[in-house]
Design an enzyme around this catalytic site. Structure first.
Site, PDB file in Angstrom:
ATOM      1  N   HIS A  64      59.742  67.706  30.627  1.00 20.54           N
ATOM      2  CA  HIS A  64      58.533  68.173  31.333  1.00 20.54           C
ATOM      3  C   HIS A  64      58.263  67.302  32.552  1.00 20.54           C
ATOM      4  O   HIS A  64      57.250  67.470  33.222  1.00 20.54           O
ATOM      5  CB  HIS A  64      57.319  68.118  30.396  1.00 20.54           C
ATOM      6  CG  HIS A  64      57.544  68.832  29.100  1.00 20.54           C
ATOM      7  ND1 HIS A  64      57.734  70.193  29.030  1.00 20.54           N
ATOM      8  CD2 HIS A  64      57.642  68.372  27.826  1.00 20.54           C
ATOM      9  CE1 HIS A  64      57.924  70.536  27.755  1.00 20.54           C
ATOM     10  NE2 HIS A  64      57.884  69.449  27.013  1.00 20.54           N
ATOM     11  N   HIS A  93      53.451  58.403  34.066  1.00 21.40           N
ATOM     12  CA  HIS A  93      54.219  59.594  34.396  1.00 21.40           C
ATOM     13  C   HIS A  93      53.502  60.311  35.525  1.00 21.40           C
ATOM     14  O   HIS A  93      52.467  59.841  35.998  1.00 21.40           O
ATOM     15  CB  HIS A  93      54.370  60.505  33.156  1.00 21.40           C
ATOM     16  CG  HIS A  93      53.067  61.009  32.689  1.00 21.40           C
ATOM     17  ND1 HIS A  93      52.261  60.324  31.789  1.00 21.40           N
ATOM     18  CD2 HIS A  93      52.371  62.111  33.035  1.00 21.40           C
ATOM     19  CE1 HIS A  93      51.155  61.003  31.595  1.00 21.40           C
ATOM     20  NE2 HIS A  93      51.181  62.076  32.349  1.00 21.40           N
ATOM     21  N   HIS A  95      52.673  64.345  37.641  1.00 25.08           N
ATOM     22  CA  HIS A  95      52.662  65.809  37.682  1.00 25.08           C
ATOM     23  C   HIS A  95      52.837  66.235  39.133  1.00 25.08           C
ATOM     24  O   HIS A  95      52.352  65.559  40.046  1.00 25.08           O
ATOM     25  CB  HIS A  95      51.340  66.336  37.119  1.00 25.08           C
ATOM     26  CG  HIS A  95      51.087  65.901  35.708  1.00 25.08           C
ATOM     27  ND1 HIS A  95      51.409  66.664  34.610  1.00 25.08           N
ATOM     28  CD2 HIS A  95      50.573  64.732  35.204  1.00 25.08           C
ATOM     29  CE1 HIS A  95      51.077  66.019  33.500  1.00 25.08           C
ATOM     30  NE2 HIS A  95      50.586  64.832  33.830  1.00 25.08           N
ATOM     31  N   GLU A 105      46.700  67.730  38.880  1.00 35.27           N
ATOM     32  CA  GLU A 105      46.058  68.413  37.744  1.00 35.27           C
ATOM     33  C   GLU A 105      44.562  68.502  38.011  1.00 35.27           C
ATOM     34  O   GLU A 105      43.983  69.597  38.034  1.00 35.27           O
ATOM     35  CB  GLU A 105      46.361  67.645  36.460  1.00 35.27           C
ATOM     36  CG  GLU A 105      47.871  67.604  36.172  1.00 35.27           C
ATOM     37  CD  GLU A 105      48.190  67.554  34.708  1.00 35.27           C
ATOM     38  OE1 GLU A 105      47.829  66.571  34.044  1.00 35.27           O
ATOM     39  OE2 GLU A 105      48.777  68.535  34.216  1.00 35.27           O
ATOM     40  N   HIS A 118      49.675  59.437  36.339  1.00 36.18           N
ATOM     41  CA  HIS A 118      48.831  59.091  35.186  1.00 36.18           C
ATOM     42  C   HIS A 118      49.306  57.789  34.554  1.00 36.18           C
ATOM     43  O   HIS A 118      50.456  57.686  34.129  1.00 36.18           O
ATOM     44  CB  HIS A 118      48.871  60.221  34.152  1.00 36.18           C
ATOM     45  CG  HIS A 118      48.132  61.435  34.600  1.00 36.18           C
ATOM     46  ND1 HIS A 118      48.365  62.694  34.086  1.00 36.18           N
ATOM     47  CD2 HIS A 118      47.163  61.589  35.540  1.00 36.18           C
ATOM     48  CE1 HIS A 118      47.561  63.563  34.671  1.00 36.18           C
ATOM     49  NE2 HIS A 118      46.815  62.917  35.554  1.00 36.18           N
ATOM     50  N   THR A 200      46.542  66.383  28.946  1.00 32.18           N
ATOM     51  CA  THR A 200      46.706  67.625  29.715  1.00 32.18           C
ATOM     52  C   THR A 200      47.982  68.364  29.338  1.00 32.18           C
ATOM     53  O   THR A 200      48.316  69.388  29.927  1.00 32.18           O
ATOM     54  CB  THR A 200      46.751  67.363  31.234  1.00 32.18           C
ATOM     55  OG1 THR A 200      47.956  66.624  31.521  1.00 32.18           O
ATOM     56  CG2 THR A 200      45.532  66.592  31.695  1.00 32.18           C
TER      57      THR A 200
HETATM   58  N1  LIG Z   1      49.025  64.140  31.044  1.00 34.90           N
HETATM   59  S1  LIG Z   1      48.246  63.102  30.164  1.00 34.90           S
HETATM   60  O1  LIG Z   1      46.983  63.668  29.768  1.00 34.90           O
HETATM   61  O2  LIG Z   1      48.169  61.829  30.804  1.00 34.90           O
HETATM   62  C1  LIG Z   1      49.126  62.847  28.713  1.00 34.90           C
HETATM   63  N2  LIG Z   1      49.512  63.785  27.867  1.00 34.90           N
HETATM   64  C2  LIG Z   1      50.195  63.254  26.792  1.00 34.90           C
HETATM   65  C3  LIG Z   1      50.730  63.941  25.704  1.00 34.90           C
HETATM   66  F1  LIG Z   1      50.605  65.264  25.635  1.00 34.90           F
HETATM   67  C4  LIG Z   1      51.401  63.260  24.694  1.00 34.90           C
HETATM   68  F2  LIG Z   1      51.925  63.942  23.643  1.00 34.90           F
HETATM   69  C5  LIG Z   1      51.526  61.911  24.751  1.00 34.90           C
HETATM   70  F3  LIG Z   1      52.164  61.259  23.760  1.00 34.90           F
HETATM   71  C6  LIG Z   1      50.989  61.206  25.821  1.00 34.90           C
HETATM   72  F4  LIG Z   1      51.104  59.887  25.888  1.00 34.90           F
HETATM   73  C7  LIG Z   1      50.323  61.887  26.835  1.00 34.90           C
HETATM   74  S2  LIG Z   1      49.571  61.296  28.238  1.00 34.90           S
HETATM   75 ZN   LIG Z   2      49.725  63.390  32.741  1.00 35.01          ZN
END
Ligand SMILES: NS(=O)(=O)c1nc2c(F)c(F)c(F)c(F)c2s1
Ligand SMILES: [Zn+2]
Length: 261
Positions: A64, A93, A95, A105, A118, A200
């Site tokens: 992803h 990571h 987006h 996002e 993020h 997200t």
């Molecule tokens: N995009 S995010 O909200 O920062 C975010 N999503 C996730 C997620 F779905 C996970 F399964 C996970 F293990 C994470 F560490 C994050 S961190």
């Molecule tokens: Zn994220």
């Protein structure tokens, strides 16, 4: 059926497989700047962070997008909306979108940026592990930083980009030889918006205190083009990860606070 960002497995159908995705405190949201309340006590408790510079951090292609694992026992994020708890960096990571007209996002008054970084932290004061923290409303704190496209490439992002050819396919990983200092990802202006939200991506746990910086950082179109060359598949077939952002979700009656650090 693997979730993703296409019409058949994307954000509009996530709630079928992941019930939390249909909850009342989902992320991202559109940041309507006119309703952001300037919360004085946020000013008092300054948000502070301390990151170690680390080399040989592992970067992987999750299918992803890319994700850098940065379990940093020495890192600390505290203050601001985080109460008395200390949060530790776990991973970061990004987006992005098919073009630079989209990709973030969170949006600001309906405006999308070209991407969003993020920095994911978990509450080490209250919980024993990241996985446990992700089961609680104050378990995670994610710093969001918008990407603007400009002429100067971002040196820290370039350290990420330079490894992407080695992790073209889902499941591949490699170590980033360069020293990475997460502090360099943060904009110079430290004003932010904050609200209570969720992951997200599925399972969309409602466990995140979001802190979204107002000022974007600059990356180049070429750097974003490299992100879009990652493959969502583990081999043979090539399906590029050209977009991996969830559109804004209803804010509902959640408070949106701002701090002009
Ligand atoms: N995009 S995010 O909200 O920062 C975010 N999503 C996730 C997620 F779905 C996970 F399964 C996970 F293990 C994470 F560490 C994050 S961190
Ligand atoms: Zn994220």
């Amino acid at each position: 059926a693997e979730w993703g960002y296409s019409p058949t497995n994307g954000p509009d159908v996530w709630a079928r497989l992941f019930p939390q995705a249909g909850g009342a405190r989902q992320s991202p949201v559109d940041i309507c700047t006119s309703i952001a309340s300037s919360d004085s006590n946020l000013e008092m408790k300054k948000l502070t962070f301390a990151y170690e510079s680390q080399s040989d951090l592992r970067i992987l292609n999750t299918g992803h997008g890319w994700k850098v694992e940065a379990p940093q026992s020495g890192s600390r994020l505290e203050g601001g909306p985080l109460g008395e708890d200390i949060y530790q960096l776990e991973q970061f990571h990004c987006h992005w979108g098919e073009t630079s007209a989209e990709g973030s996002e969170h949006t600001v008054d309906g405006r999308a940026y070209a991407g969003e970084l993020h920095l994911v932290h978990w509450n080490t004061t209250k919980y024993q592990s990241f996985a446990e923290a992700a089961q609680h409303p104050d378990g995670l704190a994610v710093l969001g930083v918008f990407f603007d496209v400009g002429n100067e490439s971002n040196d820290e992002i370039e350290k990420i980009v330079s490894t992407l050819s080695e992790i073209k396919f889902k499941g591949q990983f490699t170590d980033i030889p360069d020293v990475i200092d997460p502090t360099t990802f943060l904009p110079s202006g430290l004003g932010y918006w904050t609200y209570l939200g969720s992951l997200t991506t599925p399972p969309c746990n409602e466990c995140v205190i979001w802190i979204v910086y107002k000022e974007p950082i600059t990356v180049t179109e070429e750097q974003l083009v490299q992100f879009r060359c990652l493959s969502a598949c583990s081999g043979e077939a090539e399906e590029f990860i050209v977009k991996n952002y969830r559109p804004p979700q209803p804010l509902g009656n959640r408070a949106l606070r701002e701090c002009n650090a």
